[in-house]
Design an enzyme around this catalytic site. Structure first.
Site, mmCIF file in Angstrom:
data_model
loop_
_atom_site.group_PDB
_atom_site.id
_atom_site.type_symbol
_atom_site.label_atom_id
_atom_site.label_comp_id
_atom_site.label_asym_id
_atom_site.label_seq_id
_atom_site.Cartn_x
_atom_site.Cartn_y
_atom_site.Cartn_z
ATOM 1 N N GLU A 1 0.846 -1.027 0.015
ATOM 2 C CA GLU A 1 0.066 -0.109 0.154
ATOM 3 C C GLU A 1 0.740 1.225 -0.121
ATOM 4 O O GLU A 1 0.642 1.942 0.939
ATOM 5 C CB GLU A 1 -0.916 0.016 1.148
ATOM 6 C CG GLU A 1 -2.083 -1.274 1.233
ATOM 7 C CD GLU A 1 -2.819 -1.080 2.605
ATOM 8 O OE1 GLU A 1 -4.048 -1.091 2.253
ATOM 9 O OE2 GLU A 1 -2.287 -1.081 3.535
HETATM 10 C C1 TNX Z 1 -4.938 -4.101 4.317
HETATM 11 S S1 TNX Z 1 -3.244 -6.492 4.240
HETATM 12 C C2 TNX Z 1 -3.495 -3.865 4.953
HETATM 13 C C3 TNX Z 1 -3.197 -3.611 6.365
HETATM 14 C C4 TNX Z 1 -4.698 -3.206 7.151
HETATM 15 C C5 TNX Z 1 -5.742 -4.313 6.628
HETATM 16 C C6 TNX Z 1 -6.907 -4.185 7.522
HETATM 17 C C7 TNX Z 1 -2.310 -5.476 4.111
HETATM 18 C C8 TNX Z 1 -0.836 -6.027 3.454
HETATM 19 N N1 TNX Z 1 -2.499 -4.178 4.391
HETATM 20 O O1 TNX Z 1 -2.467 -2.289 6.646
HETATM 21 O O2 TNX Z 1 -4.730 -3.122 8.533
HETATM 22 O O3 TNX Z 1 -5.875 -4.278 5.413
HETATM 23 O O4 TNX Z 1 -7.721 -5.367 6.999
#
Ligand code: TNX
Length: 514
Positions: free
Chosen positions: A329
């Protein structure tokens, strides 16, 4: 004088019918994950206070026997004696034989309960430990109470031979969004071990908190650890506490996989160390739940000295071969900047003698074959062509922070809902089209904690879904059967109750006792 009365036989017939109905679909045993092969016989063995444990195979087998003794004792303190001489006469024999590796593999075992007693065989201590977990689950659930347990207890006669499908049977705990104490993490490790899970991935840093002491960078903990989502006090693990967790996990055959999330999800580090910001200005600490807004400065050499120190320290205090570097992300870098950063971090990880793991976004970079990709969301472009081994963590099935149903009082719903049945009913080898089964290292279920602040919250979201994940990761595909699983789960629920686990009484399961 005898009176003929047709009614008893009528009642007997009705009773038999009721019994048959009640028993229909009831499995022979309630072991989760379901063993690869199990034959359950009608007889049972009675364990009483005269039980003894025998060991063959040296100190490592002895340690497993000590663990077994805590399970078999009539209280956790009053344990049966462990015989190292005359072990052949023991009630329960624990036998380690490395030469049996071709038969049992690195984690498999055989368990036999008969009129002659109990025998657990394996080629490795891990295999023996899993044999003990199966034996434990054959004992009455009341065994799990910390207080006095009834003696004698009965165990069915069984012949079990078992080994896991996947070598990676994991859970992830996010200790960054909310901090969890060492004792809380130990409790999760204990529950994982009961279900034969063997990897605990600790998400040690994120925007909302930095949770591990790093020599030379005191501001990370002095500043970055002191908050969490919602503004609570936060916290961090000292090096000694982290090592205590590693050792506790290792004694239960769980390997700790530490994660430092980079280059994004780094606000806590940016707020602590001004030089990690391209403009040198530290942002305020963050206690919300947005994602994607932070990144370390990928053009500053300080950043790479920081990454090298942090990962070098973690490598030094982590016996397991993996370091997780996040990579998810990131919205503030160009694709080229991102790829170059990940490739440089990969070489830093290698320089410390470890294998890199990254969330699936890292697959956009040019990676070494030894790197591992953690798949978490519906295939993006990068997911169509993984060249490395993959850990499966599909958010649409096994994200433990995702709500069970739209009334679940805690949890998120960005990827839909994850009812228990959806956590169980998916095919790990069909999830990513074209990915060969040999590329699937295993399964890992993440427990993100934006909305989970207490151990009760963690347990409510993790159980029963983590049991579904454990079974998918351990049991052979031909044994994966929803109806059978849910029936075994009802009995496992009694065990969780005895352990004080705050599990969700999913309506997918008929929790009535059997
Ligand atoms: C996505 S899964 C994220 C996390 C969040 C989560 C909440 C991932 C690699 N990144 O930063 O906590 O969703 O469900």
């Amino acid at each position: 004088m005898s009176r003929t009365n047709p009614r008893p036989s009528l009642w007997a017939g009705v009773a038999a019918l009721l019994l048959m109905t009640a028993c229909a679909g009831r499995p022979d045993h309630a072991v989760v994950p379901v063993p690869a092969t199990a034959r359950v016989l009608a007889d049972s063995l009675t364990l009483d206070t005269t039980a003894t444990i025998g060991v063959i195979g040296g100190i490592e087998a002895f340690r497993v026997a000590e663990h077994l003794a805590t399970v078999v004792g009539t209280t956790p303190e009053s344990r049966p004696p462990i015989l190292v001489d005359g072990e052949q006469d023991a009630t329960i024999l624990v036998a380690l034989d490395p030469l049996a590796a071709p038969r049992y593999g690195p984690e498999g075992y055989a368990l036999r309960v008969s009129g002659d007693g109990v025998r657990i065989d394996a080629a490795t201590p891990a295999g023996l430990f899993y044999g003990v977990q199966t034996f434990r689950q054959l004992l009455p659930p009341v065994t799990e109470y910390g207080a006095a347990r009834p003696a004698p207890r009965r165990v069915p006669h069984v012949e079990i031979e078992d080994r896991p499908r996947f070598g990676w049977r994991g859970a992830m705990l996010d200790v960054a969004r909310h901090f969890f104490e060492v004792e809380d993490v130990k409790r999760l490790i204990d529950l994982m071990a009961l279900h034969k899970m063997n990897r605990l991935h600790l998400h040690l840093s994120d925007d909302q908190g930095w949770r591990i002491e790093v020599p030379g960078w005191p501001a990370l903990t002095a500043i970055g650890s002191r908050t969490e989502v919602g503004g609570g006090p936060g916290g961090y693990y000292t090096t000694a506490e982290y090592q205590e967790l590693v050792a506790y996990a290792a004694a239960r055959f769980v390997t700790i996989v530490p994660e430092i999330d980079l280059p994004g999800h780094t606000n806590a580090a940016l707020a602590s160390v001004p030089e990690l910001n391209c403009d040198g200005v530290p942002p305020p600490l963050y206690t919300g739940i947005a994602v994607g807004f932070s990144t370390v400065c990928v053009h500053a050499e300080t950043t790479y000295r920081f990454v090298d120190d942090v990962l070098g320290h973690l490598a030094a205090i982590t016996p397991g071969p993996w370091l997780h570097v996040g990579g998810d992300e990131v919205e503030e870098l160009s694709a080229d900047e991102y790829r170059a950063f990940i490739e440089r971090v990969e070489s830093i990880v290698r320089g410390h003698g470890k294998r890199m793991i990254g969330w699936q976004e890292v697959a956009a970079a040019d990676l070494r074959p030894s790197t591992v990709i953690q798949h978490w969301r519906e295939a993006g472009e990068e997911a169509t062509a993984y060249e490395q081994q993959v850990i499966l963590s599909p958010s649409t099935h096994i994200y433990l922070d995702i709500k069970y149903h739209d009334g679940t009082p805690i949890g998120l719903d960005w990827s839909g809902l994850n009812p228990l049945r959806d956590a169980y009913e998916w095919d790990p080898t069909a999830l990513i089209p074209g990915l060969p089964e040999s590329a699937v290292l295993g399964i890992e279920s993440p427990l993100w904690t934006e909305t989970l602040a207490t151990v009760e919250d963690l347990e409510f979201m993790a159980f029963p879904r983590l049991a579904a994940v454990a079974e998918l990761a351990w049991s052979p595909p031909e044994s994966i059967d929803w109806g059978d699983f849910r029936a075994r789960l009802a009995r496992l629920g009694l065990r969780w109750t005895a352990l004080g686990v705050n599990y969700y009484r999913s309506p997918d399961v008929d929790w009535r006792v059997w």
